[in-house]
Scaffold this motif. Sequence first.
Motif, PDB file in Angstrom:
ATOM      1  N   ALA A  49     -11.816  -3.213   0.239  1.00  0.00           N
ATOM      2  CA  ALA A  49     -11.981  -1.840  -0.243  1.00  0.00           C
ATOM      3  C   ALA A  49     -11.908  -0.845   0.913  1.00  0.00           C
ATOM      4  CB  ALA A  49     -13.308  -1.699  -0.981  1.00  0.00           C
ATOM      5  N   THR A  50     -12.556  -1.182   2.023  1.00  0.00           N
ATOM      6  CA  THR A  50     -12.530  -0.319   3.212  1.00  0.00           C
ATOM      7  C   THR A  50     -11.118  -0.197   3.760  1.00  0.00           C
ATOM      8  OG1 THR A  50     -14.811  -0.923   3.763  1.00  0.00           O
ATOM      9  CG2 THR A  50     -13.463   0.004   5.535  1.00  0.00           C
ATOM     10  N   GLU A  51     -10.388  -1.309   3.768  1.00  0.00           N
ATOM     11  CA  GLU A  51      -9.006  -1.287   4.266  1.00  0.00           C
ATOM     12  C   GLU A  51      -8.110  -0.425   3.385  1.00  0.00           C
ATOM     13  OE1 GLU A  51      -8.985  -5.742   6.362  1.00  0.00           O
ATOM     14  OE2 GLU A  51      -8.104  -5.433   4.365  1.00  0.00           O
ATOM     15  N   LEU A  66      -9.079   2.125   1.483  1.00  0.00           N
ATOM     16  CA  LEU A  66      -9.443   3.520   1.701  1.00  0.00           C
ATOM     17  C   LEU A  66      -8.847   4.032   3.007  1.00  0.00           C
ATOM     18  CD1 LEU A  66     -10.960   6.019   0.784  1.00  0.00           C
ATOM     19  CD2 LEU A  66     -13.035   5.080   1.835  1.00  0.00           C
ATOM     20  N   ALA A  67      -8.859   3.205   4.032  1.00  0.00           N
ATOM     21  CA  ALA A  67      -8.264   3.592   5.312  1.00  0.00           C
ATOM     22  C   ALA A  67      -6.758   3.805   5.171  1.00  0.00           C
ATOM     23  CB  ALA A  67      -8.558   2.524   6.362  1.00  0.00           C
ATOM     24  N   ALA A  68      -6.096   2.975   4.371  1.00  0.00           N
ATOM     25  CA  ALA A  68      -4.653   3.126   4.159  1.00  0.00           C
ATOM     26  C   ALA A  68      -4.341   4.431   3.445  1.00  0.00           C
ATOM     27  CB  ALA A  68      -4.116   1.943   3.359  1.00  0.00           C
ATOM     28  N   VAL A  69      -5.184   4.801   2.469  1.00  0.00           N
ATOM     29  CA  VAL A  69      -4.996   6.075   1.775  1.00  0.00           C
ATOM     30  C   VAL A  69      -5.209   7.236   2.738  1.00  0.00           C
ATOM     31  CG1 VAL A  69      -5.923   7.576  -0.031  1.00  0.00           C
ATOM     32  CG2 VAL A  69      -5.620   5.136  -0.480  1.00  0.00           C
ATOM     33  N   GLY A  70      -6.262   7.132   3.568  1.00  0.00           N
ATOM     34  CA  GLY A  70      -6.525   8.179   4.540  1.00  0.00           C
ATOM     35  C   GLY A  70      -5.409   8.317   5.555  1.00  0.00           C
ATOM     36  N   ALA A  71      -4.855   7.194   5.990  1.00  0.00           N
ATOM     37  CA  ALA A  71      -3.760   7.233   6.970  1.00  0.00           C
ATOM     38  C   ALA A  71      -2.520   7.892   6.381  1.00  0.00           C
ATOM     39  CB  ALA A  71      -3.435   5.818   7.438  1.00  0.00           C
ATOM     40  N   ALA A  72      -2.325   7.724   5.074  1.00  0.00           N
ATOM     41  CA  ALA A  72      -1.146   8.298   4.425  1.00  0.00           C
ATOM     42  C   ALA A  72      -1.286   9.796   4.193  1.00  0.00           C
ATOM     43  CB  ALA A  72      -0.880   7.591   3.104  1.00  0.00           C
ATOM     44  N   ARG A  80       1.606   0.622  -5.390  1.00  0.00           N
ATOM     45  CA  ARG A  80       1.683  -0.782  -5.807  1.00  0.00           C
ATOM     46  C   ARG A  80       0.563  -1.598  -5.166  1.00  0.00           C
ATOM     47  NH1 ARG A  80       4.911  -4.290  -8.258  1.00  0.00           N
ATOM     48  NH2 ARG A  80       6.462  -2.678  -8.698  1.00  0.00           N
ATOM     49  N   ARG A  81       0.307  -1.354  -3.899  1.00  0.00           N
ATOM     50  CA  ARG A  81      -0.762  -2.089  -3.211  1.00  0.00           C
ATOM     51  C   ARG A  81      -2.108  -1.843  -3.878  1.00  0.00           C
ATOM     52  NH1 ARG A  81      -2.544  -1.155   3.154  1.00  0.00           N
ATOM     53  NH2 ARG A  81      -4.326  -2.619   3.145  1.00  0.00           N
ATOM     54  N   LEU A  82      -2.390  -0.600  -4.249  1.00  0.00           N
ATOM     55  CA  LEU A  82      -3.649  -0.267  -4.900  1.00  0.00           C
ATOM     56  C   LEU A  82      -3.735  -0.895  -6.290  1.00  0.00           C
ATOM     57  CD1 LEU A  82      -3.777   3.484  -3.864  1.00  0.00           C
ATOM     58  CD2 LEU A  82      -5.417   1.744  -3.148  1.00  0.00           C
ATOM     59  N   ALA A  83      -2.643  -0.803  -7.058  1.00  0.00           N
ATOM     60  CA  ALA A  83      -2.643  -1.375  -8.407  1.00  0.00           C
ATOM     61  C   ALA A  83      -2.813  -2.879  -8.361  1.00  0.00           C
ATOM     62  CB  ALA A  83      -1.351  -0.994  -9.130  1.00  0.00           C
ATOM     63  N   GLN A  84      -2.130  -3.517  -7.426  1.00  0.00           N
ATOM     64  CA  GLN A  84      -2.215  -4.975  -7.320  1.00  0.00           C
ATOM     65  C   GLN A  84      -3.624  -5.409  -6.944  1.00  0.00           C
ATOM     66  OE1 GLN A  84       0.782  -6.591  -4.716  1.00  0.00           O
ATOM     67  NE2 GLN A  84       0.739  -8.565  -5.763  1.00  0.00           N
ATOM     68  N   PRO A  87     -22.633   1.008  -7.630  1.00  0.00           N
ATOM     69  CA  PRO A  87     -21.589   0.061  -7.231  1.00  0.00           C
ATOM     70  C   PRO A  87     -21.658  -0.398  -5.785  1.00  0.00           C
ATOM     71  CG  PRO A  87     -20.717   2.267  -7.232  1.00  0.00           C
ATOM     72  CD  PRO A  87     -22.104   2.377  -7.773  1.00  0.00           C
ATOM     73  N   ARG A  88     -21.284  -1.637  -5.599  1.00  0.00           N
ATOM     74  CA  ARG A  88     -20.922  -2.134  -4.281  1.00  0.00           C
ATOM     75  C   ARG A  88     -19.478  -1.758  -4.013  1.00  0.00           C
ATOM     76  NH1 ARG A  88     -21.755  -8.264  -5.670  1.00  0.00           N
ATOM     77  NH2 ARG A  88     -20.583  -7.437  -7.443  1.00  0.00           N
ATOM     78  N   ALA A  89     -19.117  -1.618  -2.766  1.00  0.00           N
ATOM     79  CA  ALA A  89     -17.711  -1.387  -2.440  1.00  0.00           C
ATOM     80  C   ALA A  89     -16.889  -2.563  -2.962  1.00  0.00           C
ATOM     81  CB  ALA A  89     -17.530  -1.244  -0.932  1.00  0.00           C
ATOM     82  N   GLY A  90     -15.843  -2.277  -3.713  1.00  0.00           N
ATOM     83  CA  GLY A  90     -15.009  -3.320  -4.313  1.00  0.00           C
ATOM     84  C   GLY A  90     -15.324  -3.607  -5.759  1.00  0.00           C
TER      85      GLY A  90
END
Length: 307
Positions: free
Chosen positions: A82-84, A86-92, A119-123, A238-241
Motif C-alpha cells: 500500500a505504501t509503495e 501511494l508513493a507511485a501515485v505521488g511520484a506521478a 492498471r497497477r492499482l486495479a490489479q 482500516p489498516r493500510a492495505g
Amino acid sequence: MIPLNRHGPAILLRKARRWLEPDLDPKRVAKVFEEFDERGGYAQWHAQCKAALARPQTLRDAPGPVVTNGFVVKQAMSAIQATELLAAVGAAHGRDPERLKRDSGKLEGYPLDDPALLRRLAQAALTSEVDAHCLDFFGSEYFVYWCTVSRTAPLAQGAPTVSFKWHCDRGPRAHLKVLVYLNDHREHGGGTSYLDLDASEAVAGSGYVFARGKRRTGSIQELSTLAKRPVTPYDHLPRAGDAVLFQPSRVLHRGITPTLGPRYVLTLCLLPSPVGWSAALDRSAQIDLRHDPIWHPDARALAKRFT
C-alpha cells in the motif's frame, strides 16, 4: 461550485430539482432505482452482461456477504505494498491534490492519467478473493467504471463534507465500490462506517435515503429513530492495505473524518461488463470524473466503450 461549461445548465437543473424534493419521501428509493435501472437501462445492461458470461461461477452453498450483508472487509495487500502504491501515485503527480470531480470541489486527490499506473492499482485491488465476491454479486464480468486516489485532510483543516454523514450513493442497484486504504488508521484517525442491508432498508422505509445533502445526519440515534428500531453500525478503522467491497446505492455509509493526518484511499467503482475488467482497461472503457458525467443517462452508451 458549478462549472462554467456546457454541462453547467444540466447540473444546475438537477440541483434545483433536488432542492425541491421533500426531506423524507418513502417512495424516493423506488423512484431512484426506476430512474437508473428501468428508464436508464442499467437493468437491461446487467442482464446482457450476465448472458455474456463465459467463465464458470464457483458454486456456493449460500450467497456471499456482499449479497447478504451489503459489504465485506478484506486485506487486499500488505501495508508495504500500500505504501509503495501511494508513493507511485505521488511520484506521478506530486504532493498537491487536485479536484477529481467536475461538478464538485469536495473530492480531491490525484488523477490517474497513466494507463500503466491505473492498471497497477486495479490489479492490486482486484485480488482473486475480491474478484470472487464481485462475480458472486454481479453474476457477470465487471469493469472499472472510474477510479480515483483521494486525499482527505484532517478535521482541523476544514469542516466534514456530506460524505461524512449517513448516505447512499445514487446509481443503479448493480454497482459496487471497492475502497482500498493506502495508509493506516494510526496515521490519520479516519475510516468508514456501514450499516448492513437489513438496517439500511429499515432506515430507507422512512424516506431518508437519497435525500439531499443538507438533510443528511451523522447521528446513529437519529437513524434508529427513523428505522423505528435500534441500528448498529460497523466502524471500520482500516489498516493500510485493507479493502472494503460494498453496495453503495443500498448500504448506508459515512466516512469517519481523519483527525491526525491525511487519509489516502484508492476507490474503484465497478459496473457489469461483457468482458473481464483487464480487457475493459485495454479498451479504455472507464470514464474520467473530471470531465464525464458520473452516470450515463442511457446505459446503452456503455456498449460504445467496448467496441
